[in-house]
Scaffold this motif. Structure first.
Motif, PDB file in Angstrom:
ATOM      1  N   LEU A  34       8.287   3.638  -6.551  1.00 57.09           N
ATOM      2  CA  LEU A  34       6.804   3.969  -6.550  1.00 57.09           C
ATOM      3  C   LEU A  34       6.449   4.853  -5.267  1.00 57.09           C
ATOM      4  O   LEU A  34       7.323   4.870  -4.283  1.00 57.09           O
ATOM      5  N   THR A  35       5.390   5.731  -5.269  1.00 57.14           N
ATOM      6  CA  THR A  35       4.941   6.576  -3.900  1.00 57.14           C
ATOM      7  C   THR A  35       4.569   5.569  -3.063  1.00 57.14           C
ATOM      8  O   THR A  35       3.954   4.436  -3.476  1.00 57.14           O
ATOM      9  N   LEU A  36       4.254   6.280  -2.087  1.00 53.77           N
ATOM     10  CA  LEU A  36       3.501   5.189  -1.142  1.00 53.77           C
ATOM     11  C   LEU A  36       2.060   4.840  -1.566  1.00 53.77           C
ATOM     12  O   LEU A  36       1.640   3.797  -1.297  1.00 53.77           O
ATOM     13  N   GLY A  37       1.269   5.787  -2.208  1.00 50.23           N
ATOM     14  CA  GLY A  37       0.153   5.435  -2.671  1.00 50.23           C
ATOM     15  C   GLY A  37       0.043   4.443  -3.618  1.00 50.23           C
ATOM     16  O   GLY A  37      -0.836   3.392  -3.328  1.00 50.23           O
ATOM     17  N   TYR A  38       0.878   4.450  -4.597  1.00 52.85           N
ATOM     18  CA  TYR A  38       1.015   3.443  -5.753  1.00 52.85           C
ATOM     19  C   TYR A  38       1.365   2.031  -5.132  1.00 52.85           C
ATOM     20  O   TYR A  38       0.982   1.096  -5.482  1.00 52.85           O
ATOM     21  N   ALA A  39       2.407   2.320  -4.253  1.00 51.02           N
ATOM     22  CA  ALA A  39       2.942   0.768  -3.647  1.00 51.02           C
ATOM     23  C   ALA A  39       1.879   0.252  -2.896  1.00 51.02           C
ATOM     24  O   ALA A  39       1.673  -0.952  -2.892  1.00 51.02           O
ATOM     25  N   SER A  40       1.036   0.992  -2.172  1.00 51.11           N
ATOM     26  CA  SER A  40      -0.012   0.673  -1.448  1.00 51.11           C
ATOM     27  C   SER A  40      -1.290  -0.168  -2.233  1.00 51.11           C
ATOM     28  O   SER A  40      -1.626  -1.081  -2.137  1.00 51.11           O
ATOM     29  N   ARG A  41      -1.425   0.353  -3.472  1.00 53.61           N
ATOM     30  CA  ARG A  41      -2.561   0.030  -4.534  1.00 53.61           C
ATOM     31  C   ARG A  41      -1.829  -1.387  -5.062  1.00 53.61           C
ATOM     32  O   ARG A  41      -2.621  -2.472  -5.141  1.00 53.61           O
ATOM     33  N   LEU A  42      -0.611  -1.279  -5.341  1.00 51.52           N
ATOM     34  CA  LEU A  42       0.195  -2.503  -5.871  1.00 51.52           C
ATOM     35  C   LEU A  42       0.072  -3.694  -4.891  1.00 51.52           C
ATOM     36  O   LEU A  42      -0.155  -4.724  -5.353  1.00 51.52           O
ATOM     37  N   ALA A  43       0.415  -3.391  -3.652  1.00 52.07           N
ATOM     38  CA  ALA A  43       0.224  -4.416  -2.678  1.00 52.07           C
ATOM     39  C   ALA A  43      -1.331  -4.699  -2.219  1.00 52.07           C
ATOM     40  O   ALA A  43      -1.382  -6.006  -1.904  1.00 52.07           O
ATOM     41  N   ASP A  44      -2.128  -4.091  -2.895  1.00 48.22           N
ATOM     42  CA  ASP A  44      -3.463  -4.455  -2.763  1.00 48.22           C
ATOM     43  C   ASP A  44      -3.959  -4.329  -1.358  1.00 48.22           C
ATOM     44  O   ASP A  44      -4.921  -5.245  -0.855  1.00 48.22           O
ATOM     45  N   ILE A  45      -3.311  -3.442  -0.622  1.00 50.93           N
ATOM     46  CA  ILE A  45      -3.900  -3.166   0.659  1.00 50.93           C
ATOM     47  C   ILE A  45      -3.971  -1.711   1.130  1.00 50.93           C
ATOM     48  O   ILE A  45      -3.364  -0.901   0.357  1.00 50.93           O
ATOM     49  N   PRO A  46      -4.821  -1.463   2.174  1.00 43.28           N
ATOM     50  CA  PRO A  46      -5.216  -0.169   2.415  1.00 43.28           C
ATOM     51  C   PRO A  46      -3.923   0.455   2.880  1.00 43.28           C
ATOM     52  O   PRO A  46      -2.711   0.043   3.491  1.00 43.28           O
ATOM     53  N   LEU A  47      -3.767   2.085   2.530  1.00 42.12           N
ATOM     54  CA  LEU A  47      -2.553   2.763   2.882  1.00 42.12           C
ATOM     55  C   LEU A  47      -2.085   2.474   4.257  1.00 42.12           C
ATOM     56  O   LEU A  47      -0.909   2.506   4.508  1.00 42.12           O
ATOM     57  N   ASN A  48      -3.157   2.680   5.116  1.00 42.63           N
ATOM     58  CA  ASN A  48      -2.428   2.504   6.554  1.00 42.63           C
ATOM     59  C   ASN A  48      -1.855   1.080   6.794  1.00 42.63           C
ATOM     60  O   ASN A  48      -1.051   1.072   7.646  1.00 42.63           O
ATOM     61  N   ALA A  49      -2.606   0.022   6.326  1.00 44.38           N
ATOM     62  CA  ALA A  49      -1.828  -1.309   6.516  1.00 44.38           C
ATOM     63  C   ALA A  49      -0.481  -1.190   5.858  1.00 44.38           C
ATOM     64  O   ALA A  49       0.367  -1.895   6.264  1.00 44.38           O
TER      65      ALA A  49
END
Length: 82
Positions: A34-49
């Motif tokens: 997964l890309t950074l953006g998709y992984a952040s979405r899957l984790a359900d947290i903001p990109l910076n977090a």
């Protein structure tokens, strides 16, 4: 698509549902699934977090291997910068 994780598995992992999602997202990012953006979405947290989570786990944001280095050297030679 929804994925259902049985309570028994979640309990065995000793993680909360949000921690479980983060662990899956970290793994999929780290293995280049997964890309950074998709992984952040899957984790359900903001990109910076999510970036901070990667930093805490010593997971590199970018993968740079020998092939990338060799390609950079080749390009620098072709540009006359080396």
């Amino acid at each position: 698509m929804s994925v259902v994780i049985p309570d028994e598995i979640l309990q065995a992992s000793q993680l909360s549902p949000s921690e479980f999602r983060q662990e899956i997202a970290l793994y999929l990012f780290q293995t280049d699934r997964l890309t950074l953006g998709y992984a952040s979405r899957l984790a359900d947290i903001p990109l910076n977090a999510f970036r901070q989570l990667l930093k805490q786990r010593n997971i590199p944001l970018y993968s740079y291997d020998v092939e990338d280095f060799e390609l950079d050297l080749k390009n620098l030679h072709e540009l006359g910068r080396l």
